[in-house]
Design a protein around this motif. Sequence first.
Motif, PDB file in Angstrom:
ATOM      1  N   PHE A 165       0.826  -1.216   0.000  1.00 63.55           N
ATOM      2  CA  PHE A 165       0.000   0.000   0.000  1.00 63.55           C
ATOM      3  C   PHE A 165       0.856   1.259   0.000  1.00 63.55           C
ATOM      4  O   PHE A 165       0.441   2.295  -0.480  1.00 63.55           O
ATOM      5  CB  PHE A 165      -0.911   0.048   1.232  1.00 63.55           C
ATOM      6  CG  PHE A 165      -1.835  -1.126   1.356  1.00 63.55           C
ATOM      7  CD1 PHE A 165      -2.165  -1.894   0.251  1.00 63.55           C
ATOM      8  CD2 PHE A 165      -2.371  -1.464   2.592  1.00 63.55           C
ATOM      9  CE1 PHE A 165      -3.021  -2.974   0.377  1.00 63.55           C
ATOM     10  CE2 PHE A 165      -3.225  -2.542   2.716  1.00 63.55           C
ATOM     11  CZ  PHE A 165      -3.544  -3.308   1.612  1.00 63.55           C
ATOM     12  N   GLY A 166       2.027   1.170   0.606  1.00 64.99           N
ATOM     13  CA  GLY A 166       2.862   2.350   0.727  1.00 64.99           C
ATOM     14  C   GLY A 166       2.541   3.126   1.981  1.00 64.99           C
ATOM     15  O   GLY A 166       1.508   2.894   2.620  1.00 64.99           O
ATOM     16  N   PRO A 167       3.429   4.060   2.341  1.00 68.16           N
ATOM     17  CA  PRO A 167       3.230   4.826   3.575  1.00 68.16           C
ATOM     18  C   PRO A 167       2.113   5.848   3.395  1.00 68.16           C
ATOM     19  O   PRO A 167       1.787   6.229   2.271  1.00 68.16           O
ATOM     20  CB  PRO A 167       4.570   5.537   3.760  1.00 68.16           C
ATOM     21  CG  PRO A 167       5.108   5.683   2.379  1.00 68.16           C
ATOM     22  CD  PRO A 167       4.649   4.474   1.616  1.00 68.16           C
ATOM     23  N   TYR A 168       1.561   6.283   4.503  1.00 73.54           N
ATOM     24  CA  TYR A 168       0.514   7.299   4.413  1.00 73.54           C
ATOM     25  C   TYR A 168       1.115   8.651   4.065  1.00 73.54           C
ATOM     26  O   TYR A 168       2.079   9.095   4.671  1.00 73.54           O
ATOM     27  CB  TYR A 168      -0.256   7.417   5.733  1.00 73.54           C
ATOM     28  CG  TYR A 168      -1.306   8.497   5.666  1.00 73.54           C
ATOM     29  CD1 TYR A 168      -2.365   8.392   4.782  1.00 73.54           C
ATOM     30  CD2 TYR A 168      -1.211   9.654   6.444  1.00 73.54           C
ATOM     31  CE1 TYR A 168      -3.313   9.389   4.669  1.00 73.54           C
ATOM     32  CE2 TYR A 168      -2.166  10.659   6.338  1.00 73.54           C
ATOM     33  CZ  TYR A 168      -3.212  10.512   5.455  1.00 73.54           C
ATOM     34  OH  TYR A 168      -4.145  11.509   5.338  1.00 73.54           O
ATOM     35  N   GLN A 169       0.557   9.277   3.068  1.00 74.63           N
ATOM     36  CA  GLN A 169       0.863  10.669   2.752  1.00 74.63           C
ATOM     37  C   GLN A 169      -0.486  11.331   2.611  1.00 74.63           C
ATOM     38  O   GLN A 169      -1.353  10.816   1.914  1.00 74.63           O
ATOM     39  CB  GLN A 169       1.625  10.777   1.430  1.00 74.63           C
ATOM     40  CG  GLN A 169       2.955  10.059   1.390  1.00 74.63           C
ATOM     41  CD  GLN A 169       3.999  10.684   2.305  1.00 74.63           C
ATOM     42  OE1 GLN A 169       3.756  11.738   2.894  1.00 74.63           O
ATOM     43  NE2 GLN A 169       5.128  10.024   2.452  1.00 74.63           N
ATOM     44  N   PRO A 170      -0.676  12.484   3.259  1.00 74.90           N
ATOM     45  CA  PRO A 170      -2.021  13.074   3.294  1.00 74.90           C
ATOM     46  C   PRO A 170      -2.580  13.380   1.908  1.00 74.90           C
ATOM     47  O   PRO A 170      -3.788  13.507   1.747  1.00 74.90           O
ATOM     48  CB  PRO A 170      -1.842  14.362   4.086  1.00 74.90           C
ATOM     49  CG  PRO A 170      -0.492  14.328   4.669  1.00 74.90           C
ATOM     50  CD  PRO A 170       0.302  13.252   4.024  1.00 74.90           C
ATOM     51  N   TYR A 171      -1.699  13.516   0.910  1.00 74.37           N
ATOM     52  CA  TYR A 171      -2.180  13.909  -0.418  1.00 74.37           C
ATOM     53  C   TYR A 171      -2.283  12.716  -1.354  1.00 74.37           C
ATOM     54  O   TYR A 171      -2.524  12.869  -2.542  1.00 74.37           O
ATOM     55  CB  TYR A 171      -1.247  14.961  -1.018  1.00 74.37           C
ATOM     56  CG  TYR A 171       0.198  14.529  -1.011  1.00 74.37           C
ATOM     57  CD1 TYR A 171       0.719  13.794  -2.070  1.00 74.37           C
ATOM     58  CD2 TYR A 171       1.016  14.828   0.079  1.00 74.37           C
ATOM     59  CE1 TYR A 171       2.031  13.368  -2.039  1.00 74.37           C
ATOM     60  CE2 TYR A 171       2.324  14.404   0.106  1.00 74.37           C
ATOM     61  CZ  TYR A 171       2.834  13.679  -0.956  1.00 74.37           C
ATOM     62  OH  TYR A 171       4.127  13.240  -0.914  1.00 74.37           O
ATOM     63  N   LYS A 172      -2.064  11.501  -0.804  1.00 74.29           N
ATOM     64  CA  LYS A 172      -2.144  10.328  -1.666  1.00 74.29           C
ATOM     65  C   LYS A 172      -3.362   9.510  -1.291  1.00 74.29           C
ATOM     66  O   LYS A 172      -3.868   9.575  -0.179  1.00 74.29           O
ATOM     67  CB  LYS A 172      -0.889   9.473  -1.487  1.00 74.29           C
ATOM     68  CG  LYS A 172       0.282  10.005  -2.275  1.00 74.29           C
ATOM     69  CD  LYS A 172       1.265   8.897  -2.509  1.00 74.29           C
ATOM     70  CE  LYS A 172       2.439   9.406  -3.317  1.00 74.29           C
ATOM     71  NZ  LYS A 172       3.635   8.640  -3.027  1.00 74.29           N
ATOM     72  N   ILE A 173      -3.793   8.695  -2.226  1.00 76.69           N
ATOM     73  CA  ILE A 173      -4.974   7.876  -1.971  1.00 76.69           C
ATOM     74  C   ILE A 173      -4.819   6.570  -2.712  1.00 76.69           C
ATOM     75  O   ILE A 173      -4.255   6.518  -3.786  1.00 76.69           O
ATOM     76  CB  ILE A 173      -6.260   8.626  -2.415  1.00 76.69           C
ATOM     77  CG1 ILE A 173      -7.518   7.846  -2.083  1.00 76.69           C
ATOM     78  CG2 ILE A 173      -6.227   8.955  -3.883  1.00 76.69           C
ATOM     79  CD1 ILE A 173      -7.987   8.047  -0.691  1.00 76.69           C
ATOM     80  N   SER A 174      -5.296   5.525  -2.076  1.00 81.05           N
ATOM     81  CA  SER A 174      -5.260   4.242  -2.763  1.00 81.05           C
ATOM     82  C   SER A 174      -6.598   4.030  -3.462  1.00 81.05           C
ATOM     83  O   SER A 174      -7.627   4.520  -3.016  1.00 81.05           O
ATOM     84  CB  SER A 174      -5.005   3.132  -1.742  1.00 81.05           C
ATOM     85  OG  SER A 174      -5.435   1.912  -2.267  1.00 81.05           O
ATOM     86  N   TYR A 175      -6.568   3.312  -4.545  1.00 82.95           N
ATOM     87  CA  TYR A 175      -7.790   3.103  -5.312  1.00 82.95           C
ATOM     88  C   TYR A 175      -8.753   2.190  -4.539  1.00 82.95           C
ATOM     89  O   TYR A 175      -9.943   2.373  -4.556  1.00 82.95           O
ATOM     90  CB  TYR A 175      -7.479   2.486  -6.671  1.00 82.95           C
ATOM     91  CG  TYR A 175      -6.760   3.443  -7.559  1.00 82.95           C
ATOM     92  CD1 TYR A 175      -7.260   3.785  -8.804  1.00 82.95           C
ATOM     93  CD2 TYR A 175      -5.581   4.051  -7.142  1.00 82.95           C
ATOM     94  CE1 TYR A 175      -6.589   4.684  -9.616  1.00 82.95           C
ATOM     95  CE2 TYR A 175      -4.910   4.947  -7.941  1.00 82.95           C
ATOM     96  CZ  TYR A 175      -5.407   5.262  -9.175  1.00 82.95           C
ATOM     97  OH  TYR A 175      -4.760   6.144  -9.964  1.00 82.95           O
ATOM     98  N   ALA A 176      -8.176   1.198  -3.884  1.00 82.65           N
ATOM     99  CA  ALA A 176      -9.030   0.221  -3.205  1.00 82.65           C
ATOM    100  C   ALA A 176      -9.067   0.536  -1.724  1.00 82.65           C
ATOM    101  O   ALA A 176      -8.333  -0.027  -0.939  1.00 82.65           O
ATOM    102  CB  ALA A 176      -8.495  -1.180  -3.439  1.00 82.65           C
TER     103      ALA A 176
END
Lengths: 329, 488
Positions: free
Chosen positions: B288-299
């Motif tokens: 999933f990758g680390p949390y970044q406030p400006y990123k979003i995962s599709y699922a």
Amino acid sequence: MDTKENGENINAVSKAGNLSAGNNSHNLANHTCEGCGRSDLAEQERRRLRALEVVAQLSVIGALLCFIGVGVTYWVGGQNQFLGGFLAAGLALLGIGVIVIGKYFMPQGPFVEQRHEISSTVQQKQLFEEALVERGGSAFKRRKFLGVLMGASATMFGITFAFPWIRSLGPLPGKTLFQTWWRPGSRVVTVHGRPVKVDDLEVGGILTVFPEGHAGSSMSQTILIRAASLPITTRKGRETWSPHGYLGFSKICTHAGCPVGLYEEQSQQLLCPCHQSIFDVLDGAVPVFGPAPRPLPQLPLGVDEEGYLRARSDFLEPVGPGFWERTTA
Amino acid sequence: MNSTGYTNGKLAGSVDWMDQRLGLARIGRKIMDKIFPDHWSFMLGEIALYSFIVLVITGVFLTLYYVPSSQQIIYHGSYLPLRGRRVSEAYASTVNLSLNVRGGLLMRQMHHWAADVFTAAIVIHLCRIFFTGAFRRPRELNWIVGIILLILAISNGFTGYSLPDDLISGTGLRIMFSIILSIPVIGTYLGFFIFGGNFPGKLIIPRLYIIHVFIIPIIIAGLLGMHLGLLIYHKHTQFSGKGRREQNVVGSPLWPTFVAKTTGLFLMTFAFIAALGAFIQINPIWQFGPYQPYKISYAVQPDWYMGWLDGAMRIMPSWEWTGFGHTWPLEVFIPAVALPGLTFTLLFAWPFLEAHFGKDKAEHHLLDRPRDKPLRTAIGAGALSFYVVLFGASATDVLANFFQTSLNLVLWSFRITVVIVPIAIAFLTYKICKELTETPYSGQRKRAVVMVRSPQGGYNAYRADPHPDTKAGQVAEPVPIEPESTQA
Ligand code: FES
């Protein structure tokens, strides 16, 4: 029901010698098998139990081997499927062994136990009341004032001791939710802090941008879309906001705050993957589908002499989801 | 027999030492004689208990490696795609314990699966209690304890899910912050106090950590003790049947039969969770990758027990209320605050509502068969289907993709079904219950019809004896109990 005081009222007949197995073995066959002799039945039963014992033995031996397998797997590197597989198999086999013993080699009853009365007798209730009210309360009854004082000081303790537990937890919201780091003249930069020039994006391209000096900021995240090569007016009063077709919208969904991350180039719509709100880019990012209640705020953009994109001001309204202090625009 | 009273020399040593200090023999015998009714549905609560034990065992292991910090560092671990990325210490340590600690991945996956099994077992156990009327007097308090346990289990599931600080869980936290903001008047303050400032802040991860590993587990453990203590004090309920009455409990004694069976169940639960952890990947946060406030995962998918809230948020119309200079985001508040609030309030209140409106305040120890209480069963089934539909609604995008149809169609189907289905299910359930209760011999074992050919060649049919289990009035044997009362 008997009500011995200590509640030891479970019925009492010894059945210690009668712990044989096989209570579950009733079935229609037993009833219809008229010809079978008694000894045959006993023999069958003995063989059945013997077989079950072997099953239990085998599964426990299997469990032992599996647990050794866990150790070996761990030793050679702990590969997840083998480690967990051996563990699961070992536990399950051990479980089978234990269940066979519990089901076939232990007294099955059914046994019975009597319940006890839950409610107290009238006398018990009276004794309780006496102790609580008379014995305990009398000390206070004659010293009402002291009681009030004690209550007051205990309440004060409760209130003031709660201060750090509540007030120290975080800063007051103040104007935090009303502003972002965008200032008049802030250069538009990428997440790596590189300023964005007017020819950086192809028509149809999108980029997540921030005000210079605040790359990665959660509140200021903005989605930059180049929707055309000419300025576009999305709404009245925004004629000058989109130089060279660049549109900037707050990337925080007005529903529950997820980044509005998906752009459909063909329909020119932004989609929030959290609850499927869809915003129409060419129409001031008004929500056209889903639970989002408000358009994404638009960032007034401009271009300086060197060709860098700059904000003309902060967003003109609070970004992101609604909150109580948000005034109606 | 020696001076201590024990025939067995070993008991004379250790047990007698304890007996002189605790009166162990007296208490021990009473405990061993406790009767547990044999019915499969009684195992659901045990499964919940045992998954909690697995949670504690695996969870303690995880705490030895997890670092509760949002401090950003550069990842230098063994997972190549992440090398050089800025990640939080929480995220890096979770990746590390999954990929570099021997056995760590198994422990983490088992922990996550155990949480899912735990909540599932609680919910099914709750359904059993509800549909059989086991919450009636005197067990209302234990019902309340049980509901609190459910709430705590869900809360701890959510906090634990958020700890790795990966892209998906971070998004979940962002949504949670917005949900708190949607509470009128105090919401903004509450959000800032809980998160230690505006989202995301640096305090929420350490706070969630201590809540997840200490505060909630300790309350769960305490309430579990209370739950079981009350169960022992009230004694079990039981279904009516041969010799089972309001005044007794029929089944197997704690020692040794129940202990063996329940140990087996514990091992099986443990094995099941271990198998899930071994073979079914769950929450691969390094992907999933680390949390970044400006990123979003599709699922974006929450754990299953949050699905109903996610679904409710999706199908809720965008009704933001504004007025008097204030905003009340009802499109968030109704599905994410009011709905769970109402759900749990109704659950807490149910025993009292039923006693009040059903005019039945008597003590009950015999369980209802669901069909015998058609109204309760109908309401329960209808409510259950409501949550199932909401759960389904958390997959609107997946369904639209799968059926190659528009999101709009899927959305509106759910908005309609969420109203229609519960009503239809409740109605149908009611009808079926009525039908069943009015059918003679329903619910009893079928009796065989035996054909006999006489020597003359004629045929004769008669019904065989009833199955021994259905023989009425057969009294169970009393449990062997204390010697002095035997002599009496
Ligand atoms: S957060 Fe964007 S739709 Fe809910």
